[in-house]
Design an enzyme around this catalytic site. Structure first.
Site, mmCIF file in Angstrom:
data_model
loop_
_atom_site.group_PDB
_atom_site.id
_atom_site.type_symbol
_atom_site.label_atom_id
_atom_site.label_comp_id
_atom_site.label_asym_id
_atom_site.label_seq_id
_atom_site.Cartn_x
_atom_site.Cartn_y
_atom_site.Cartn_z
ATOM 1 N N THR A 15 -5.417 2.739 -18.680
ATOM 2 C CA THR A 15 -4.601 3.548 -17.774
ATOM 3 C C THR A 15 -5.300 4.821 -17.332
ATOM 4 O O THR A 15 -4.747 5.564 -16.512
ATOM 5 C CB THR A 15 -3.269 3.931 -18.442
ATOM 6 O OG1 THR A 15 -3.547 4.618 -19.669
ATOM 7 C CG2 THR A 15 -2.422 2.697 -18.722
ATOM 8 N N LYS A 16 -6.490 5.102 -17.863
ATOM 9 C CA LYS A 16 -7.177 6.347 -17.548
ATOM 10 C C LYS A 16 -8.054 6.196 -16.306
ATOM 11 O O LYS A 16 -8.233 5.107 -15.762
ATOM 12 C CB LYS A 16 -7.998 6.803 -18.756
ATOM 13 C CG LYS A 16 -7.178 7.012 -20.032
ATOM 14 C CD LYS A 16 -6.060 8.005 -19.831
ATOM 15 C CE LYS A 16 -5.343 8.385 -21.120
ATOM 16 N NZ LYS A 16 -4.526 7.310 -21.679
ATOM 17 N N ASN A 17 -8.646 7.297 -15.869
ATOM 18 C CA ASN A 17 -9.508 7.269 -14.688
ATOM 19 C C ASN A 17 -10.730 6.395 -14.899
ATOM 20 O O ASN A 17 -11.097 5.591 -14.044
ATOM 21 C CB ASN A 17 -9.967 8.694 -14.332
ATOM 22 C CG ASN A 17 -8.829 9.613 -13.958
ATOM 23 O OD1 ASN A 17 -7.732 9.491 -14.479
ATOM 24 N ND2 ASN A 17 -9.086 10.556 -13.063
ATOM 25 N N HIS A 56 -8.761 4.354 -22.278
ATOM 26 C CA HIS A 56 -7.751 3.303 -22.192
ATOM 27 C C HIS A 56 -7.622 2.839 -20.748
ATOM 28 O O HIS A 56 -7.946 3.580 -19.812
ATOM 29 C CB HIS A 56 -6.417 3.857 -22.701
ATOM 30 C CG HIS A 56 -5.321 2.850 -22.782
ATOM 31 N ND1 HIS A 56 -4.455 2.626 -21.737
ATOM 32 C CD2 HIS A 56 -4.939 2.018 -23.781
ATOM 33 C CE1 HIS A 56 -3.588 1.690 -22.074
ATOM 34 N NE2 HIS A 56 -3.865 1.308 -23.316
#
Length: 373
Positions: free
Chosen positions: A185-187, A183
């Site tokens: 928002t992930k790294n 997603h």
């Protein structure tokens, strides 16, 4: 405005997407899907990886693979995203929520065994903030009671656990199955996207079938069967090549992305340590057995009121900080199904945890100065 999150582009995302489009194949399981899956298998030692359209889909595949059915019980933390529970509720399971550790939102491994009954089918540890749960204890319980372990590694890419045997293992490679998220928002991101990691090889063949809508289509294209058809339950879990192409550009730059995020995390920690101690807040704790993949930086406020005041102060300076999660055992949907146990540390994190903005290009000094004003 400093947003909570801003997707980082490495530079080749659109190039690879165009290449995928020009190849004439943009449906799933093409060149970029296979490149990404092999990357994870080679780098982290997963037996088999299957890209999915989300971590939620990967968790749902896991629930199908272990044959979750009506009446089964699944143990997991209450302090997690709703997808962790939904995947098993959809198959008819009863969720048995465990409390968090006193010093960290991860599941308290010492509270799991009393929750195990004859109906327990699986334990689902969630590696919150990419920090490992105590997997030795969890795997020992699973072996003792013949349970499956499904790692919710949504936030845990490129993070590791060192067991009592001294061996360092990638999170997601320890349980029978694991689910990852890409997603935005992930790294490492692909907008929406996820992956199922399969470590127990008995699940590989069936996982491919479930992944391909319940058909043996993958085996057909490898020449292993002379026709394909409907052989099991399944759904359309695999992502398009466009998503996989975007992901490949990110994976090529994983070292740079991780290095930058760790630098930002360290800056937050060293800059805020003294201020936090003076004002009654706690900073993240990394156990000796865990590494830090710098997925997020959070503060543990002393009260709900203190957190609300800090959010307001940052918002007035055009800085967005957010909180999560709302305890699942007290959610509108599951409150009446919970067994009534108090989960005090889960409640503490629900009321007091505050996530600070964290992304590759952030002007972190401005955030820190505003917090300490």
């Amino acid at each position: 405005m400093i947003p909570f999150n801003k997707p980082y582009l490495t530079g080749k995302e659109t190039y690879y997407i165009e290449d995928a489009v020009r190849s004439g194949k943009i449906s799933g399981n093409g060149k970029y899907t296979q490149k990404c899956q092999k990357f994870f298998e080679d780098l982290y030692g997963f037996s088999k990886c299957l890209l999915t359209t989300s971590c939620t889909d990967a968790l749902e595949m896991a629930a199908i693979l272990i044959n979750i059915k009506e009446g089964d019980e699944v143990i997991m933390p209450s302090y997690t995203f709703v997808s962790t529970a939904n995947a098993f509720v959809l198959r008819g399971a009863k969720i048995v929520f465990a409390d968090s550790r006193p010093e960290h939102p991860n599941i308290n491994e010492d509270t799991i065994e009393p929750l195990i009954t004859s109906k327990t089918k699986a334990i689902v540890p969630v590696h919150y903030a990419g920090v490992a749960c105590n997997m030795d204890k969890i795997m020992e319980l699973a072996a003792k009671y013949n349970l499956y372990v499904i790692e919710d590694a949504a936030q845990a890419i490129d993070s590791f656990y060192t067991g009592r045997d001294g061996v360092k293992r990638a999170l997601g490679s320890i349980g029978h199955l694991a689910a990852f998220s890409f997603h935005e928002t992930k790294n490492i991101i692909s907008g929406e996207g996820g992956m199922l990691a399969i470590n127990d090889r008995q699940f590989i063949d069936r996982a491919e079938i479930i992944w391909e809508k319940g058909t043996n289509r993958s085996a057909f294209f490898r020449g292993e069967v002379n026709k394909y058809g409907w052989v099991d339950v399944g759904s359309s879990f695999l992502p398009s090549e466009i998503i996989a192409a975007f992901l490949w550009a990110q994976l090529e730059n994983i070292e740079d992305i991780q290095s930058r995020r760790k630098q930002l995390w360290d800056t937050y920690f060293t800059s805020l340590a003294g201020w936090a101690a003076e004002n009654g807040l706690a900073l993240p704790v990394i156990p000796e057995y865990a590494t830090n993949n710098a997925h997020m930086f959070y503060l543990i406020c002393s009260s709900l009121g203190q957190r609300s005041r800090l959010i307001t102060k940052l918002k007035e300076a055009d800085i967005l900080a957010v909180f999560h999660y709302i305890s699942l055992h007290k959610s509108d949907f599951y409150n009446n199904s919970h067994d009534g146990r108090e989960l005090p540390y889960t409640e503490k994190f629900t009321d007091c945890l505050l996530r600070l903005p964290m992304y590759y290009e952030i002007h972190i000094d401005r955030v820190i100065k505003q917090i300490m004003r």
